[in-house]
Design a protein around this motif. Structure first.
Motif, PDB file in Angstrom:
ATOM      1  N   ARG A  57      39.102  37.224  52.286  1.00 17.35           N
ATOM      2  CA  ARG A  57      39.046  36.023  53.109  1.00 17.35           C
ATOM      3  C   ARG A  57      40.182  35.086  52.719  1.00 17.35           C
ATOM      4  N   PRO A  58      40.840  34.462  53.704  1.00 13.76           N
ATOM      5  CA  PRO A  58      41.906  33.500  53.379  1.00 13.76           C
ATOM      6  C   PRO A  58      41.372  32.131  53.004  1.00 13.76           C
ATOM      7  N   ARG A  59      40.115  31.854  53.339  1.00 21.26           N
ATOM      8  CA  ARG A  59      39.495  30.569  53.014  1.00 21.26           C
ATOM      9  C   ARG A  59      38.045  30.818  52.634  1.00 21.26           C
ATOM     10  N   GLY A  60      37.466  29.845  51.942  1.00 23.89           N
ATOM     11  CA  GLY A  60      36.099  29.968  51.474  1.00 23.89           C
ATOM     12  C   GLY A  60      36.060  30.588  50.082  1.00 23.89           C
ATOM     13  N   ALA A  61      35.107  30.149  49.273  1.00 21.01           N
ATOM     14  CA  ALA A  61      34.991  30.614  47.889  1.00 21.01           C
ATOM     15  C   ALA A  61      36.317  30.445  47.161  1.00 21.01           C
ATOM     16  N   GLY A  62      36.985  29.322  47.417  1.00 16.10           N
ATOM     17  CA  GLY A  62      38.319  29.101  46.879  1.00 16.10           C
ATOM     18  C   GLY A  62      38.364  29.050  45.364  1.00 16.10           C
ATOM     19  N   PHE A  63      37.335  28.467  44.748  1.00 15.08           N
ATOM     20  CA  PHE A  63      37.337  28.391  43.281  1.00 15.08           C
ATOM     21  C   PHE A  63      37.290  29.787  42.673  1.00 15.08           C
ATOM     22  N   VAL A  64      36.406  30.635  43.203  1.00 12.08           N
ATOM     23  CA  VAL A  64      36.277  32.003  42.692  1.00 12.08           C
ATOM     24  C   VAL A  64      37.587  32.762  42.887  1.00 12.08           C
ATOM     25  N   ASP A  93      34.540  10.893  36.837  1.00 13.54           N
ATOM     26  CA  ASP A  93      35.785  11.633  36.650  1.00 13.54           C
ATOM     27  C   ASP A  93      36.193  12.225  37.983  1.00 13.54           C
ATOM     28  N   ARG A  94      37.058  13.241  37.949  1.00 13.01           N
ATOM     29  CA  ARG A  94      37.527  13.866  39.176  1.00 13.01           C
ATOM     30  C   ARG A  94      37.322  15.368  39.098  1.00 13.01           C
ATOM     31  N   SER A  95      37.032  15.961  40.247  1.00 16.00           N
ATOM     32  CA  SER A  95      36.828  17.396  40.327  1.00 16.00           C
ATOM     33  C   SER A  95      38.170  18.105  40.489  1.00 16.00           C
ATOM     34  N   ALA A  96      38.130  19.437  40.480  1.00 18.92           N
ATOM     35  CA  ALA A  96      39.360  20.219  40.657  1.00 18.92           C
ATOM     36  C   ALA A  96      39.974  20.001  42.033  1.00 18.92           C
ATOM     37  N   SER A  97      39.151  19.594  43.004  1.00 17.99           N
ATOM     38  CA  SER A  97      39.673  19.315  44.345  1.00 17.99           C
ATOM     39  C   SER A  97      40.107  17.860  44.494  1.00 17.99           C
ATOM     40  N   ASP A  98      40.171  17.130  43.378  1.00 20.61           N
ATOM     41  CA  ASP A  98      40.637  15.738  43.345  1.00 20.61           C
ATOM     42  C   ASP A  98      39.651  14.764  43.964  1.00 20.61           C
ATOM     43  N   ALA A  99      38.379  15.152  44.074  1.00 21.45           N
ATOM     44  CA  ALA A  99      37.357  14.247  44.593  1.00 21.45           C
ATOM     45  C   ALA A  99      36.729  13.473  43.438  1.00 21.45           C
ATOM     46  N   LEU A 100      36.361  12.218  43.702  1.00 25.35           N
ATOM     47  CA  LEU A 100      35.655  11.434  42.699  1.00 25.35           C
ATOM     48  C   LEU A 100      34.310  12.097  42.415  1.00 25.35           C
ATOM     49  N   ARG A 101      33.951  12.172  41.134  1.00 24.50           N
ATOM     50  CA  ARG A 101      32.745  12.907  40.744  1.00 24.50           C
ATOM     51  C   ARG A 101      31.921  12.050  39.803  1.00 24.50           C
ATOM     52  N   TRP A 107      39.999  34.432  39.920  1.00 23.10           N
ATOM     53  CA  TRP A 107      40.349  35.857  39.919  1.00 23.10           C
ATOM     54  C   TRP A 107      41.863  36.039  39.838  1.00 23.10           C
ATOM     55  N   LEU A 108      42.580  35.300  40.668  1.00 23.67           N
ATOM     56  CA  LEU A 108      44.035  35.454  40.689  1.00 23.67           C
ATOM     57  C   LEU A 108      44.661  34.990  39.377  1.00 23.67           C
ATOM     58  N   GLU A 109      44.146  33.900  38.817  1.00 20.09           N
ATOM     59  CA  GLU A 109      44.653  33.439  37.523  1.00 20.09           C
ATOM     60  C   GLU A 109      44.412  34.489  36.444  1.00 20.09           C
ATOM     61  N   ASN A 110      43.208  35.056  36.411  1.00 15.53           N
ATOM     62  CA  ASN A 110      42.904  36.060  35.394  1.00 15.53           C
ATOM     63  C   ASN A 110      43.729  37.335  35.569  1.00 15.53           C
ATOM     64  N   ASP A 111      44.175  37.599  36.787  1.00 20.05           N
ATOM     65  CA  ASP A 111      45.076  38.734  37.015  1.00 20.05           C
ATOM     66  C   ASP A 111      46.485  38.442  36.526  1.00 20.05           C
ATOM     67  N   GLY A 112      46.763  37.160  36.237  1.00 20.13           N
ATOM     68  CA  GLY A 112      48.131  36.777  35.925  1.00 20.13           C
ATOM     69  C   GLY A 112      48.997  36.748  37.161  1.00 20.13           C
ATOM     70  N   ALA A 163      50.658  34.915  40.604  1.00 20.28           N
ATOM     71  CA  ALA A 163      51.131  33.623  41.111  1.00 20.28           C
ATOM     72  C   ALA A 163      50.760  33.408  42.572  1.00 20.28           C
ATOM     73  N   LEU A 164      50.026  34.343  43.186  1.00 21.48           N
ATOM     74  CA  LEU A 164      49.651  34.224  44.598  1.00 21.48           C
ATOM     75  C   LEU A 164      48.579  33.170  44.782  1.00 21.48           C
ATOM     76  N   ASP A 165      48.566  32.535  45.949  1.00 21.61           N
ATOM     77  CA  ASP A 165      47.430  31.698  46.318  1.00 21.61           C
ATOM     78  C   ASP A 165      46.492  32.525  47.202  1.00 21.61           C
ATOM     79  N   GLN A 166      45.369  31.924  47.616  1.00 15.98           N
ATOM     80  CA  GLN A 166      44.353  32.696  48.324  1.00 15.98           C
ATOM     81  C   GLN A 166      44.865  33.216  49.659  1.00 15.98           C
ATOM     82  N   GLU A 167      45.613  32.407  50.391  1.00 22.26           N
ATOM     83  CA  GLU A 167      46.079  32.858  51.706  1.00 22.26           C
ATOM     84  C   GLU A 167      47.037  34.042  51.582  1.00 22.26           C
ATOM     85  N   LYS A 168      47.946  33.973  50.615  1.00 19.60           N
ATOM     86  CA  LYS A 168      48.882  35.090  50.433  1.00 19.60           C
ATOM     87  C   LYS A 168      48.156  36.336  49.943  1.00 19.60           C
TER      88      LYS A 168
END
Length: 716
Positions: free
Chosen positions: A584-591, A138-146, A595-600, A602-607
């Motif tokens: 951090r703007p990068r790293g631990a991107g899944f976490v 299948d494919r991972s959340a980062s679109d890599a073959l898994r 967190w941001l989704e559970n907060d409701g 619309a920001l991404d990690q960099e913002k």
């Protein structure tokens, strides 16, 4: 008498359907009060059986300590005694006893299932050679073959400590081999134990992995090598699925072919993340899951085609039991589709529903009823009790229960109306009812609301029934003759339209709204209220509105943690007036994303990282409304070695400090025992909530568990 007989046929007989054999006449005292309420529900109580079973399963998963074998055996005996007692009590009381017996049985089933799926789990991070047989692609959340591998071998790891299955994402240059079902491969990979919740009270991936016997996850940047070719007949269903997928994509390339293989074989390895997100954001992702819609269309198409073929031949129509022949044939087609699709929870539910409906047609009984749905729920929960916690189970049964209840209430309405009007109203009503029933579940799990989901479904779902699934069935029948392109091209037209609808609706302004994660009691209250409205007979069902309103109110009052700390100290998030500031703007991107989704948000990690202020010369930041408690996040060994702090500070480190510090320190050694951490600040000081405190000590989070240590009481 006829009305009573129809009610019994719809509600069914069984442990909760009263009357009870041998119970004798009903005493007058039982006919008033709470007992009278149950007496008036006789003939309609069987659909409550899976609800009672689910309560016991839910109780097992809510425990903080794994029950010992003696406790589970005692509960099993209690369930048996309650069942015997229920046969001897008056019908006004026996349904309650049956409910308790089923709840106890649910706890036992869940505990037994957890034990029988036991397999070793890595208790450390591993880097080295990984060998295994390919059993999933299948494919991972980062679109890599898994790849999912079984028959795993790891360097210097004894067999009794080696996971039964591992899952590896393929990164970097991977052009040497094309992974195939049953192929034995080898690579050098990083593996780690499945992670726990990324925040206290969040989704428990360790529990999810336990029931899939997945003991290690990781990635590789080393090219995959073939060690042994697939052995003929080793993985027949998986091999057939992938072979069919290849033939479909040979005719329908690109996103259309990927969509077609997902619908027909359950293979999503070619489906891009962009398409998945577009379907999810327009509330069309249910078309990817092989569920009731697909199973019903396949079984219905085969049944209708055979009946029409039989009716077209006068001798057959007059002398053969065409319906009794068409129903088993349709059931066989549905069973083949179930095996081909991989047997997800939604597909299992749909198959049982289809089987009950087809057998009911043969027996000249009502095909679709709450009784059939209850049987499907019982089968799924008995076979896989852990399914109760999955979004697929909850959304599938929520939609189906609502649809069956609503259409049962409207039975007989609209007679004499033009077929075009009734057909249009049926499509609109179906989409509306299913959307409303699944909206709370989808929003709670995915923190997303599709504002134009009804419009997208009205534009896409009819094409699924008119073109896609019928053409798919014909394509499968044509494949032995090599004529499948004739049907697949027609199927592709329907899928292209659905993809066009998804992309168009997704681009509309305000198409998607974000909602914060609810508290732990919100979904159970929604379920209780919805079930009371759908299953209870009479005016009392209006009482179901109360828990629904209570759930909605609790959701609006949900408070997100002011500070979240990742379970290795890699990232920290502080909730502020503009959203959660990330360290951090990068790293631990899944976490960070969760967190941001559970907060409701619309920001991404960099913002979100741009909100992290440098308010003090020493780099500290203070949680809102608690400026006296500064927090610092320091990364790297040197920063940890030189770290200093004052009492009252909070210090988060990615490495353990060499000496004790006078402040509140969250470093890897502490975080390994606590998991992710949530901090809240109030008048009484800082409140610390850990993921481990909420999940407790269970089989799935006891890292490195061995099968010879099962059926024990978990120690402190």
């Amino acid at each position: 008498m006829r009305q009573r007989a129809e009610a019994q046929a719809d509600g069914g007989a069984g442990p909760l359907a009263g009357p009870i054999p041998g119970a004798g006449p009903i005493p007058g005292a039982w006919q008033s009060g709470p007992g009278g309420l149950l007496l008036r529900q006789r003939g309609h109580l069987f659909p409550w059986a899976p609800v009672a079973l689910a309560c016991g399963i839910g109780l097992y998963f809510s425990l903080r300590v794994e029950p010992a074998g003696q406790v589970v055996l005692g509960v099993a005996l209690l369930a048996l005694l309650l069942a015997v007692l229920a046969f001897r009590l008056p019908p006004a009381v026996s349904p309650l006893i049956w409910g308790l017996a089923l709840a106890a049985a649910g706890l036992v089933l869940a505990a037994a299932r957890a034990q029988t799926t036991a397999a070793p789990v890595l208790g450390w991070r591993y880097y080295g050679a990984v060998e295994g047989r390919v059993i999933g692609i299948d494919r991972s959340a980062s679109d890599a073959l898994r790849l999912t591998l079984d028959r795993v071998r790891l360097d210097d790891v004894p067999p009794d400590r080696t996971p039964a299955r591992v899952r590896i994402s393929l990164h970097g240059e991977q052009g040497f081999i094309d992974p195939a079902p049953g192929m034995t491969v080898i690579t050098t990979a990083h593996l780690s134990p499945p992670g726990g919740p990324v925040e206290p009270g969040g989704f428990d991936f360790q529990r999810h992995s336990w029931f899939h016997r997945l003991g290690g996850i990781g990635y590789t940047r080393t090219p995959l090598l073939e060690l042994l070719p697939p052995r003929p007949g080793a993985t027949p269903v998986f091999t057939l699925r992938m072979a069919l997928s290849d033939r479909i994509r040979a005719v329908l390339p690109g996103d259309t072919g990927a969509f077609a293989t997902a619908v027909m074989t359950g293979d999503r390895s070619a489906l891009t993340e962009e398409i998945t997100q577009a379907l999810r954001r327009t509330n069309l992702a249910h078309l990817l899951a092989i569920s009731g819609l697909h199973m019903g269309l396949v079984a219905g198409f085969v049944f209708a085609a055979l009946r029409l073929a039989g009716a077209a031949i006068p001798h057959v129509a007059l002398n053969w039991p065409v319906r009794s022949i068409a129903a088993p044939a349709a059931l066989t087609a549905a069973a083949g589709y179930l095996a081909l699709s991989g047997g997800s929870i939604a597909t299992e539910r749909a198959f049982v529903m289809a089987a009950v409906a087809l057998l009911a047609l043969v027996a000249d009984r009502r095909a679709i009823s709450l009784r059939a749905l209850a049987i499907a729920a019982l089968v799924v929960l008995v076979l896989r009790p852990e399914a109760l916690l999955s979004p697929g189970f909850q959304m599938s049964f929520a939609a189906t229960t609502a649809l069956v209840a609503v259409f049962a209430a409207l039975r007989g309405q609209g007679r004499g109306w033009p077929k075009l009007v009734t057909g249009t109203l049926t499509v609109v009503l179906t989409s509306t009812v299913a959307g409303l029933a699944t909206a709370p579940v989808g929003a709670a799990h995915f923190n997303m609301v599709s504002h134009y989901g009804l419009i997208a479904n009205l534009a896409a779902v009819p094409l699924m029934g008119l073109f896609v699934m019928p053409a798919g069935v014909v394509a499968l029948l044509f494949m032995p003759l090599g004529l499948e392109p004739l049907a697949l091209i027609v199927m592709g037209w329907g899928l292209d339209w659905i993809l066009l609808v998804a992309r168009t609706v997704e681009a509309w302004p305000g198409a998607v709204g974000q909602v914060p994660a609810p508290g732990p009691w919100v979904l159970p209250l929604f379920a209780a209220g919805g079930l009371l409205v759908a299953l209870w007979q009479g005016r009392g069902r209006v009482a179901g509105v109360v828990p629904v309103l209570a759930a909605a109110w609790l959701w609006t009052q949900a408070e997100r943690p002011q500070v979240l700390i990742e379970d290795a100290g890699q990232i920290v998030g502080i909730l502020g007036p503009e959203g959660r500031a990330l360290s951090r703007p990068r790293g631990a991107g899944f976490v960070a994303g969760v967190w941001l989704e559970n907060d409701g948000s619309a920001l991404d990690q960099e913002k979100a990282a741009a909100l992290w202020p440098a308010a003090r010369p020493d780099g500290t930041i203070a949680p809102p409304d608690r400026g006296a408690v500064p927090l610092r996040h320091l990364t790297g060994k040197r920063a940890a070695a030189a770290a200093g702090c004052a009492p009252g500070e909070v210090l988060v480190l990615t490495h353990d400090p060499p000496r004790p510090l006078p402040c509140e320190v969250f470093a890897p050694k502490r975080l390994r025992t606590t998991g992710a951490v949530a901090l809240r600040f109030g008048p009484e000081g800082m409140d610390v909530t850990t993921a481990r405190a909420l999940t407790g000590r269970r089989l799935w989070n006891d890292a490195g568990v061995r099968t010879d240590r099962l059926w024990r009481a978990a120690g402190p």
